[in-house]
Design a protein around this motif. Sequence first.
Motif, PDB file in Angstrom:
ATOM      1  N   ILE A 148     -27.514 -38.712 -29.180  1.00  0.00           N
ATOM      2  CA  ILE A 148     -27.436 -38.157 -27.832  1.00  0.00           C
ATOM      3  C   ILE A 148     -26.101 -37.453 -27.667  1.00  0.00           C
ATOM      4  O   ILE A 148     -25.060 -37.969 -28.084  1.00  0.00           O
ATOM      5  CB  ILE A 148     -27.538 -39.259 -26.747  1.00  0.00           C
ATOM      6  CG1 ILE A 148     -28.797 -40.095 -26.910  1.00  0.00           C
ATOM      7  CG2 ILE A 148     -27.498 -38.654 -25.350  1.00  0.00           C
ATOM      8  CD1 ILE A 148     -28.900 -41.227 -25.920  1.00  0.00           C
ATOM      9  N   ASN A 149     -26.157 -36.287 -27.063  1.00  0.00           N
ATOM     10  CA  ASN A 149     -24.922 -35.633 -26.665  1.00  0.00           C
ATOM     11  C   ASN A 149     -24.427 -36.323 -25.392  1.00  0.00           C
ATOM     12  O   ASN A 149     -25.103 -36.276 -24.368  1.00  0.00           O
ATOM     13  CB  ASN A 149     -25.169 -34.147 -26.395  1.00  0.00           C
ATOM     14  CG  ASN A 149     -23.876 -33.371 -26.222  1.00  0.00           C
ATOM     15  OD1 ASN A 149     -22.910 -33.893 -25.674  1.00  0.00           O
ATOM     16  ND2 ASN A 149     -23.866 -32.131 -26.671  1.00  0.00           N
ATOM     17  N   PRO A 150     -23.271 -36.997 -25.439  1.00  0.00           N
ATOM     18  CA  PRO A 150     -22.806 -37.757 -24.262  1.00  0.00           C
ATOM     19  C   PRO A 150     -22.609 -36.887 -23.026  1.00  0.00           C
ATOM     20  O   PRO A 150     -22.614 -37.400 -21.904  1.00  0.00           O
ATOM     21  CB  PRO A 150     -21.486 -38.375 -24.733  1.00  0.00           C
ATOM     22  CG  PRO A 150     -21.085 -37.609 -25.948  1.00  0.00           C
ATOM     23  CD  PRO A 150     -22.348 -37.122 -26.568  1.00  0.00           C
ATOM     24  N   ASN A 207     -17.063 -46.662 -29.350  1.00  0.00           N
ATOM     25  CA  ASN A 207     -16.946 -45.616 -30.370  1.00  0.00           C
ATOM     26  C   ASN A 207     -17.294 -46.129 -31.757  1.00  0.00           C
ATOM     27  O   ASN A 207     -17.947 -45.448 -32.542  1.00  0.00           O
ATOM     28  CB  ASN A 207     -15.529 -45.046 -30.372  1.00  0.00           C
ATOM     29  CG  ASN A 207     -15.492 -43.624 -29.833  1.00  0.00           C
ATOM     30  OD1 ASN A 207     -16.475 -42.903 -29.913  1.00  0.00           O
ATOM     31  ND2 ASN A 207     -14.358 -43.227 -29.291  1.00  0.00           N
ATOM     32  N   LEU A 208     -16.856 -47.348 -32.053  1.00  0.00           N
ATOM     33  CA  LEU A 208     -17.137 -47.923 -33.363  1.00  0.00           C
ATOM     34  C   LEU A 208     -18.617 -48.266 -33.525  1.00  0.00           C
ATOM     35  O   LEU A 208     -19.227 -47.992 -34.557  1.00  0.00           O
ATOM     36  CB  LEU A 208     -16.286 -49.184 -33.568  1.00  0.00           C
ATOM     37  CG  LEU A 208     -14.781 -48.968 -33.753  1.00  0.00           C
ATOM     38  CD1 LEU A 208     -14.041 -50.298 -33.745  1.00  0.00           C
ATOM     39  CD2 LEU A 208     -14.506 -48.227 -35.071  1.00  0.00           C
ATOM     40  N   LYS A 209     -19.196 -48.858 -32.464  1.00  0.00           N
ATOM     41  CA  LYS A 209     -20.575 -49.334 -32.542  1.00  0.00           C
ATOM     42  C   LYS A 209     -21.590 -48.195 -32.478  1.00  0.00           C
ATOM     43  O   LYS A 209     -22.618 -48.219 -33.157  1.00  0.00           O
ATOM     44  CB  LYS A 209     -20.837 -50.335 -31.413  1.00  0.00           C
ATOM     45  CG  LYS A 209     -22.184 -51.038 -31.511  1.00  0.00           C
ATOM     46  CD  LYS A 209     -22.319 -52.116 -30.450  1.00  0.00           C
ATOM     47  CE  LYS A 209     -23.645 -52.849 -30.594  1.00  0.00           C
ATOM     48  NZ  LYS A 209     -23.812 -53.898 -29.554  1.00  0.00           N
ATOM     49  N   TYR A 210     -21.285 -47.193 -31.656  1.00  0.00           N
ATOM     50  CA  TYR A 210     -22.267 -46.124 -31.413  1.00  0.00           C
ATOM     51  C   TYR A 210     -21.769 -44.765 -31.915  1.00  0.00           C
ATOM     52  O   TYR A 210     -22.119 -43.734 -31.370  1.00  0.00           O
ATOM     53  CB  TYR A 210     -22.595 -46.046 -29.922  1.00  0.00           C
ATOM     54  CG  TYR A 210     -23.195 -47.320 -29.387  1.00  0.00           C
ATOM     55  CD1 TYR A 210     -24.470 -47.720 -29.769  1.00  0.00           C
ATOM     56  CD2 TYR A 210     -22.471 -48.132 -28.515  1.00  0.00           C
ATOM     57  CE1 TYR A 210     -25.016 -48.890 -29.291  1.00  0.00           C
ATOM     58  CE2 TYR A 210     -23.010 -49.307 -28.027  1.00  0.00           C
ATOM     59  CZ  TYR A 210     -24.295 -49.692 -28.421  1.00  0.00           C
ATOM     60  OH  TYR A 210     -24.832 -50.857 -27.943  1.00  0.00           O
ATOM     61  N   ASP A 211     -20.994 -44.815 -32.976  1.00  0.00           N
ATOM     62  CA  ASP A 211     -20.440 -43.580 -33.526  1.00  0.00           C
ATOM     63  C   ASP A 211     -21.553 -42.617 -33.948  1.00  0.00           C
ATOM     64  O   ASP A 211     -21.459 -41.413 -33.769  1.00  0.00           O
ATOM     65  CB  ASP A 211     -19.541 -43.912 -34.726  1.00  0.00           C
ATOM     66  CG  ASP A 211     -18.957 -42.660 -35.360  1.00  0.00           C
ATOM     67  OD1 ASP A 211     -18.341 -41.872 -34.628  1.00  0.00           O
ATOM     68  OD2 ASP A 211     -19.133 -42.479 -36.581  1.00  0.00           O
ATOM     69  N   ARG A 212     -22.656 -43.157 -34.511  1.00  0.00           N
ATOM     70  CA  ARG A 212     -23.749 -42.319 -34.982  1.00  0.00           C
ATOM     71  C   ARG A 212     -24.687 -41.905 -33.847  1.00  0.00           C
ATOM     72  O   ARG A 212     -25.407 -40.917 -33.961  1.00  0.00           O
ATOM     73  CB  ARG A 212     -24.547 -43.071 -36.057  1.00  0.00           C
ATOM     74  CG  ARG A 212     -23.741 -43.348 -37.323  1.00  0.00           C
ATOM     75  CD  ARG A 212     -24.529 -44.181 -38.308  1.00  0.00           C
ATOM     76  NE  ARG A 212     -25.733 -43.484 -38.768  1.00  0.00           N
ATOM     77  CZ  ARG A 212     -26.667 -44.047 -39.526  1.00  0.00           C
ATOM     78  NH1 ARG A 212     -26.541 -45.314 -39.890  1.00  0.00           N
ATOM     79  NH2 ARG A 212     -27.712 -43.354 -39.900  1.00  0.00           N
ATOM     80  N   ASP A 219     -14.670 -34.080 -28.333  1.00  0.00           N
ATOM     81  CA  ASP A 219     -15.360 -35.370 -28.262  1.00  0.00           C
ATOM     82  C   ASP A 219     -15.279 -35.904 -26.830  1.00  0.00           C
ATOM     83  O   ASP A 219     -14.195 -36.212 -26.327  1.00  0.00           O
ATOM     84  CB  ASP A 219     -14.728 -36.359 -29.238  1.00  0.00           C
ATOM     85  CG  ASP A 219     -15.548 -37.635 -29.377  1.00  0.00           C
ATOM     86  OD1 ASP A 219     -16.055 -38.118 -28.343  1.00  0.00           O
ATOM     87  OD2 ASP A 219     -15.685 -38.131 -30.499  1.00  0.00           O
ATOM     88  N   PHE A 220     -16.414 -36.028 -26.177  1.00  0.00           N
ATOM     89  CA  PHE A 220     -16.436 -36.430 -24.768  1.00  0.00           C
ATOM     90  C   PHE A 220     -15.834 -37.819 -24.561  1.00  0.00           C
ATOM     91  O   PHE A 220     -15.042 -38.040 -23.639  1.00  0.00           O
ATOM     92  CB  PHE A 220     -17.884 -36.399 -24.246  1.00  0.00           C
ATOM     93  CG  PHE A 220     -18.016 -36.761 -22.795  1.00  0.00           C
ATOM     94  CD1 PHE A 220     -17.764 -35.819 -21.809  1.00  0.00           C
ATOM     95  CD2 PHE A 220     -18.378 -38.041 -22.408  1.00  0.00           C
ATOM     96  CE1 PHE A 220     -17.870 -36.145 -20.460  1.00  0.00           C
ATOM     97  CE2 PHE A 220     -18.485 -38.374 -21.069  1.00  0.00           C
ATOM     98  CZ  PHE A 220     -18.234 -37.417 -20.091  1.00  0.00           C
ATOM     99  N   ASN A 223     -21.995 -32.731 -30.930  1.00  0.00           N
ATOM    100  CA  ASN A 223     -22.619 -31.562 -31.564  1.00  0.00           C
ATOM    101  C   ASN A 223     -24.149 -31.692 -31.644  1.00  0.00           C
ATOM    102  O   ASN A 223     -24.813 -30.862 -32.253  1.00  0.00           O
ATOM    103  CB  ASN A 223     -22.057 -31.374 -32.975  1.00  0.00           C
ATOM    104  CG  ASN A 223     -20.573 -31.090 -32.967  1.00  0.00           C
ATOM    105  OD1 ASN A 223     -20.088 -30.294 -32.161  1.00  0.00           O
ATOM    106  ND2 ASN A 223     -19.824 -31.745 -33.851  1.00  0.00           N
ATOM    107  N   ALA A 224     -24.678 -32.744 -31.036  1.00  0.00           N
ATOM    108  CA  ALA A 224     -26.109 -33.014 -31.162  1.00  0.00           C
ATOM    109  C   ALA A 224     -26.971 -32.043 -30.383  1.00  0.00           C
ATOM    110  O   ALA A 224     -28.154 -31.878 -30.670  1.00  0.00           O
ATOM    111  CB  ALA A 224     -26.398 -34.441 -30.696  1.00  0.00           C
ATOM    112  N   GLY A 225     -26.418 -31.394 -29.384  1.00  0.00           N
ATOM    113  CA  GLY A 225     -27.225 -30.488 -28.574  1.00  0.00           C
ATOM    114  C   GLY A 225     -28.132 -31.249 -27.621  1.00  0.00           C
ATOM    115  O   GLY A 225     -28.039 -32.468 -27.472  1.00  0.00           O
ATOM    116  N   ASP A 226     -29.059 -30.535 -26.997  1.00  0.00           N
ATOM    117  CA  ASP A 226     -29.980 -31.128 -26.038  1.00  0.00           C
ATOM    118  C   ASP A 226     -31.178 -31.699 -26.797  1.00  0.00           C
ATOM    119  O   ASP A 226     -31.916 -30.976 -27.459  1.00  0.00           O
ATOM    120  CB  ASP A 226     -30.439 -30.061 -25.042  1.00  0.00           C
ATOM    121  CG  ASP A 226     -31.292 -30.639 -23.929  1.00  0.00           C
ATOM    122  OD1 ASP A 226     -31.722 -31.804 -24.052  1.00  0.00           O
ATOM    123  OD2 ASP A 226     -31.533 -29.928 -22.933  1.00  0.00           O
TER     124      ASP A 226
END
Length: 498
Positions: free
Chosen positions: A198-200, A280-285, A244-245, A290-293
């Motif tokens: 997800i794009n934050p 950030n560590l847990k949900y880095d992926r 990075d949001f 850059n994921a877009g919509d």
Amino acid sequence: MIGRCIGETSLTQVSFISKKMPQVGEYVTVEYDGKVILGMIESLVRGSIALNSEIYNPDTIEKIRQIEGDDFYIKGTVRILGDVNDNLKIPRTPAPPGTEINEAPSEILKDIFDVDNSLKLGHLINQSDVEVGIDINRMVSRHLAVLAMTGAGKSNAVSVIIDGLLKHNGCMLIFDMHSEYVDAEFENGKVNVIPPMINPKHMEFSEILKLANIKNAPIQERYFRQAFFEANRSVMEGTAPSEDFIENVAIILEQKHDAAESASEKNKIMDVLNKIEDLNLKYDRLLNTNAGDILKKIQIGKANVLDLGQVDENTAEVLVAHILRRALRSRKNYVKNHDRNALAFPVFFVVEEAHILAPQNRNPSSKTWITRVAREGRKFGLGLCLVSQSPKSVDSETLSQANNMIILRLVEPKDQKHVQTASESLSEDLVAQLPSLNIGEALVLGLMTKIPTLVKIDEFTGRMRGGDLDILDQWAIRHDMKEKDTEISLQNIEDLLG
């Protein structure tokens, strides 16, 4: 002729007596007053007047059998489905006692199950020459539940539905909890795998708050909220220090920490910073600027698969809620405001493991939005398919919104009761048939079919993961590999020793 009506008859049910053994689920016709009434046999019992329950000696029973032979009767009930010649409307008058009960001709049944733009699901269990088609529009717009115990053919049924929709250039998004559809092959279309990112910038504060694990801490939540909306504003204005949001949120909090005057305030802000670091560590992926919509990645005419097999349940809940929330909002903008940037086509969401994403006794964000789409999605072209092997664990309100059901074998009474409570058209007699269904056989009912029916679902001819592992084969492979490794090690030692 199968038999004749007996006793009191009603507008919705008749009892009959017969000497011929029909089958439960078989369709019959009752003709009277110039009408041809279609019915379905829902229950059967076989009995004998001579061999009644008051006889307690087996020898006496054998003597009576020798005298009477196979003198038995068959008694059953027929559920009235409607007048064949009047759009299956329930008749205004009941059938007279003594009226013949006849097998329904295949021609009548073929005409009933011949639906325009339909999806072929299979054929009648009792009449293999009669194909069963379901109304796609009514299935998608009025939602569907596919329910069964493990191993009853649930995945096969869902795959047949997906392949059938692809034949009509359909668009579905499968929330794939076990990566079953990632490398699937469908005859009528390709798979489009969407990574779970997800794009934050597209997330709401409540979604980020859940990931940050800030609970029952109003002061921490207030600091986080302030930093979140400041970071949002800086991104919109183009003044954000980082791409990075989440890092922008952390930078703002660090500034607040440095500016804080009291040690107590600094400690509270530091607690929030620590949770953001954990996030950030847990949900880095998961979080990727850059994921877009993610909605833009849904492609029409393909089986879109959101691969949730490698994420935990909490992450899956956030992803599902995020997509459904944005899809509903986007479709509203498209339908009401003709927004060209909005989601321009209907989507059928397949919710695998619905008892996890919309559970009965918890309230995750995914459940909130699944229920919301179930209530509002019809107006905007969003449909749901709830899939579960534990119906009793699926939220009852959500399940009741599914006006169509494909119920394969269900044995557990609590599952049966929960499903019956959610469906007005599921009678006690039909529920009683669920444990006796074989693999791939299903009770199909709802608005997508004109009448309730027992169907042998087609076998999916494509390829997908799922089903039970061949345990013996896995053990044998591992054993052979171990022996081979041992042989190589021994050979290496011999080579070293010369």
